[in-house]
Design a protein around this motif. Structure first.
Motif, PDB file in Angstrom:
ATOM      1  N   MET A   1       0.844  -1.162   0.000  1.00 51.92           N
ATOM      2  CA  MET A   1       0.000   0.000   0.000  1.00 51.92           C
ATOM      3  C   MET A   1       0.902   1.241   0.000  1.00 51.92           C
ATOM      4  O   MET A   1       1.837   1.332   0.768  1.00 51.92           O
ATOM      5  CB  MET A   1      -0.900  -0.030   1.231  1.00 51.92           C
ATOM      6  N   LYS A   2       0.600   2.165  -0.893  1.00 58.48           N
ATOM      7  CA  LYS A   2       1.429   3.366  -1.038  1.00 58.48           C
ATOM      8  C   LYS A   2       0.701   4.588  -0.503  1.00 58.48           C
ATOM      9  O   LYS A   2      -0.512   4.727  -0.669  1.00 58.48           O
ATOM     10  CB  LYS A   2       1.785   3.585  -2.505  1.00 58.48           C
ATOM     11  N   TYR A   3       1.491   5.454   0.145  1.00 60.53           N
ATOM     12  CA  TYR A   3       0.988   6.715   0.682  1.00 60.53           C
ATOM     13  C   TYR A   3       1.979   7.808   0.286  1.00 60.53           C
ATOM     14  O   TYR A   3       3.180   7.565   0.257  1.00 60.53           O
ATOM     15  CB  TYR A   3       0.896   6.655   2.207  1.00 60.53           C
ATOM     16  N   ASN A   4       1.465   9.002   0.008  1.00 63.68           N
ATOM     17  CA  ASN A   4       2.329  10.109  -0.395  1.00 63.68           C
ATOM     18  C   ASN A   4       1.950  11.357   0.381  1.00 63.68           C
ATOM     19  O   ASN A   4       0.781  11.598   0.668  1.00 63.68           O
ATOM     20  CB  ASN A   4       2.184  10.389  -1.897  1.00 63.68           C
ATOM     21  N   LEU A  14       6.354  19.550  10.670  1.00 61.65           N
ATOM     22  CA  LEU A  14       6.856  18.277  11.198  1.00 61.65           C
ATOM     23  C   LEU A  14       5.760  17.477  11.900  1.00 61.65           C
ATOM     24  O   LEU A  14       5.705  16.263  11.777  1.00 61.65           O
ATOM     25  CB  LEU A  14       8.058  18.501  12.113  1.00 61.65           C
ATOM     26  N   ARG A  15       4.874  18.152  12.609  1.00 63.51           N
ATOM     27  CA  ARG A  15       3.770  17.441  13.271  1.00 63.51           C
ATOM     28  C   ARG A  15       2.888  16.746  12.225  1.00 63.51           C
ATOM     29  O   ARG A  15       2.487  15.596  12.402  1.00 63.51           O
ATOM     30  CB  ARG A  15       2.931  18.380  14.113  1.00 63.51           C
ATOM     31  N   ALA A  16       2.592  17.438  11.126  1.00 59.92           N
ATOM     32  CA  ALA A  16       1.763  16.846  10.067  1.00 59.92           C
ATOM     33  C   ALA A  16       2.460  15.629   9.451  1.00 59.92           C
ATOM     34  O   ALA A  16       1.808  14.624   9.130  1.00 59.92           O
ATOM     35  CB  ALA A  16       1.448  17.887   8.997  1.00 59.92           C
ATOM     36  N   PHE A  20       0.964  11.901   9.611  1.00 56.23           N
ATOM     37  CA  PHE A  20       0.786  11.147   8.361  1.00 56.23           C
ATOM     38  C   PHE A  20       1.380   9.744   8.495  1.00 56.23           C
ATOM     39  O   PHE A  20       0.742   8.738   8.161  1.00 56.23           O
ATOM     40  CB  PHE A  20       1.442  11.916   7.209  1.00 56.23           C
ATOM     41  N   ILE A  21       2.596   9.657   9.007  1.00 52.10           N
ATOM     42  CA  ILE A  21       3.274   8.362   9.140  1.00 52.10           C
ATOM     43  C   ILE A  21       2.538   7.481  10.151  1.00 52.10           C
ATOM     44  O   ILE A  21       2.208   6.331   9.873  1.00 52.10           O
ATOM     45  CB  ILE A  21       4.746   8.549   9.571  1.00 52.10           C
ATOM     46  N   GLY A  22       2.269   8.032  11.335  1.00 48.98           N
ATOM     47  CA  GLY A  22       1.620   7.259  12.391  1.00 48.98           C
ATOM     48  C   GLY A  22       0.245   6.760  11.997  1.00 48.98           C
ATOM     49  O   GLY A  22      -0.093   5.588  12.206  1.00 48.98           O
ATOM     50  N   LYS A  23      -0.568   7.641  11.406  1.00 50.12           N
ATOM     51  CA  LYS A  23      -1.932   7.279  11.001  1.00 50.12           C
ATOM     52  C   LYS A  23      -1.911   6.140   9.986  1.00 50.12           C
ATOM     53  O   LYS A  23      -2.682   5.183  10.095  1.00 50.12           O
ATOM     54  CB  LYS A  23      -2.619   8.515  10.411  1.00 50.12           C
ATOM     55  N   ILE A  35       5.564   1.678  15.874  1.00 47.22           N
ATOM     56  CA  ILE A  35       5.148   2.866  15.123  1.00 47.22           C
ATOM     57  C   ILE A  35       5.933   4.082  15.598  1.00 47.22           C
ATOM     58  O   ILE A  35       6.466   4.845  14.782  1.00 47.22           O
ATOM     59  CB  ILE A  35       3.626   3.100  15.269  1.00 47.22           C
ATOM     60  N   ASN A  36       6.033   4.271  16.899  1.00 43.58           N
ATOM     61  CA  ASN A  36       6.734   5.448  17.438  1.00 43.58           C
ATOM     62  C   ASN A  36       8.207   5.464  17.048  1.00 43.58           C
ATOM     63  O   ASN A  36       8.768   6.531  16.765  1.00 43.58           O
ATOM     64  CB  ASN A  36       6.572   5.517  18.955  1.00 43.58           C
ATOM     65  N   MET A  37       8.845   4.306  17.022  1.00 47.75           N
ATOM     66  CA  MET A  37      10.255   4.250  16.626  1.00 47.75           C
ATOM     67  C   MET A  37      10.423   4.646  15.161  1.00 47.75           C
ATOM     68  O   MET A  37      11.321   5.411  14.815  1.00 47.75           O
ATOM     69  CB  MET A  37      10.820   2.854  16.877  1.00 47.75           C
ATOM     70  N   ILE A  38       9.546   4.127  14.306  1.00 50.52           N
ATOM     71  CA  ILE A  38       9.619   4.448  12.882  1.00 50.52           C
ATOM     72  C   ILE A  38       9.339   5.930  12.667  1.00 50.52           C
ATOM     73  O   ILE A  38      10.059   6.605  11.916  1.00 50.52           O
ATOM     74  CB  ILE A  38       8.653   3.558  12.074  1.00 50.52           C
ATOM     75  N   VAL A  39       8.307   6.453  13.327  1.00 53.08           N
ATOM     76  CA  VAL A  39       7.975   7.883  13.211  1.00 53.08           C
ATOM     77  C   VAL A  39       9.170   8.730  13.650  1.00 53.08           C
ATOM     78  O   VAL A  39       9.528   9.705  12.986  1.00 53.08           O
ATOM     79  CB  VAL A  39       6.714   8.229  14.038  1.00 53.08           C
TER      80      VAL A  39
END
Length: 140
Positions: A1-4, A14-16, A20-23, A35-39
């Motif tokens: 699945m791709k997201y841009n 930066l918050r956005a 975006f990544i977390g959601k 998730i938090n580590m990747i974000v």
């Protein structure tokens, strides 16, 4: 699945980027710690680009492409910008002793990126820079 996602080079974005990544990672049933580590890792690369390569110029932008592979085994991020290239692979991390001794603020972010992500690539051309980050999911 791709997201841009595309964002102006402003620290206010930066918050956005983190949201975006977390959601989008939550859609793939990862645990919050993963998730938090990747974000954290992707945010650090984006923050460095915004601050150091673009001097927080909102007239410039960066693109973030996120691809969770078909078997949900991992995720690849492509961070594309047109600023001054910085090859994270050539970054020599300071020792923790040096950071503490010199009371230096900063210097830990890229060290964390290298420890969190499983694979990093960097390509630069006169027209754009691409930093690729790959993380294999822990529980898949």
């Amino acid at each position: 699945m791709k997201y841009n996602f595309k964002a102006p080079c402003s620290k206010k974005k930066l918050r956005a980027i983190r949201d975006f990544i977390g959601k989008n990672l939550k859609k793939h049933n990862l645990d919050d710690i993963e998730i938090n580590m990747i974000v954290l890792a992707v945010d650090e690369v984006c923050a460095n680009l915004i601050i150091h390569s673009h001097d927080c110029d909102p007239n410039e932008s960066l693109e973030l492409n996120m691809n969770v592979d078909a078997k949900h085994e991992g995720v690849t991020f492509e961070i594309i910008d047109r600023g001054e290239g910085f090859n994270i692979l050539k970054y020599k991390e300071p020792s923790l002793d040096d950071i503490v001794r010199n009371k230096k603020k900063g210097g830990l972010g890229l060290m964390l990126v290298k420890r969190i992500m499983d694979h990093i690539e960097f390509k630069s051309s006169p027209r754009k820079n691409i930093c690729k980050l790959y993380k294999k999911f822990e529980n898949h």
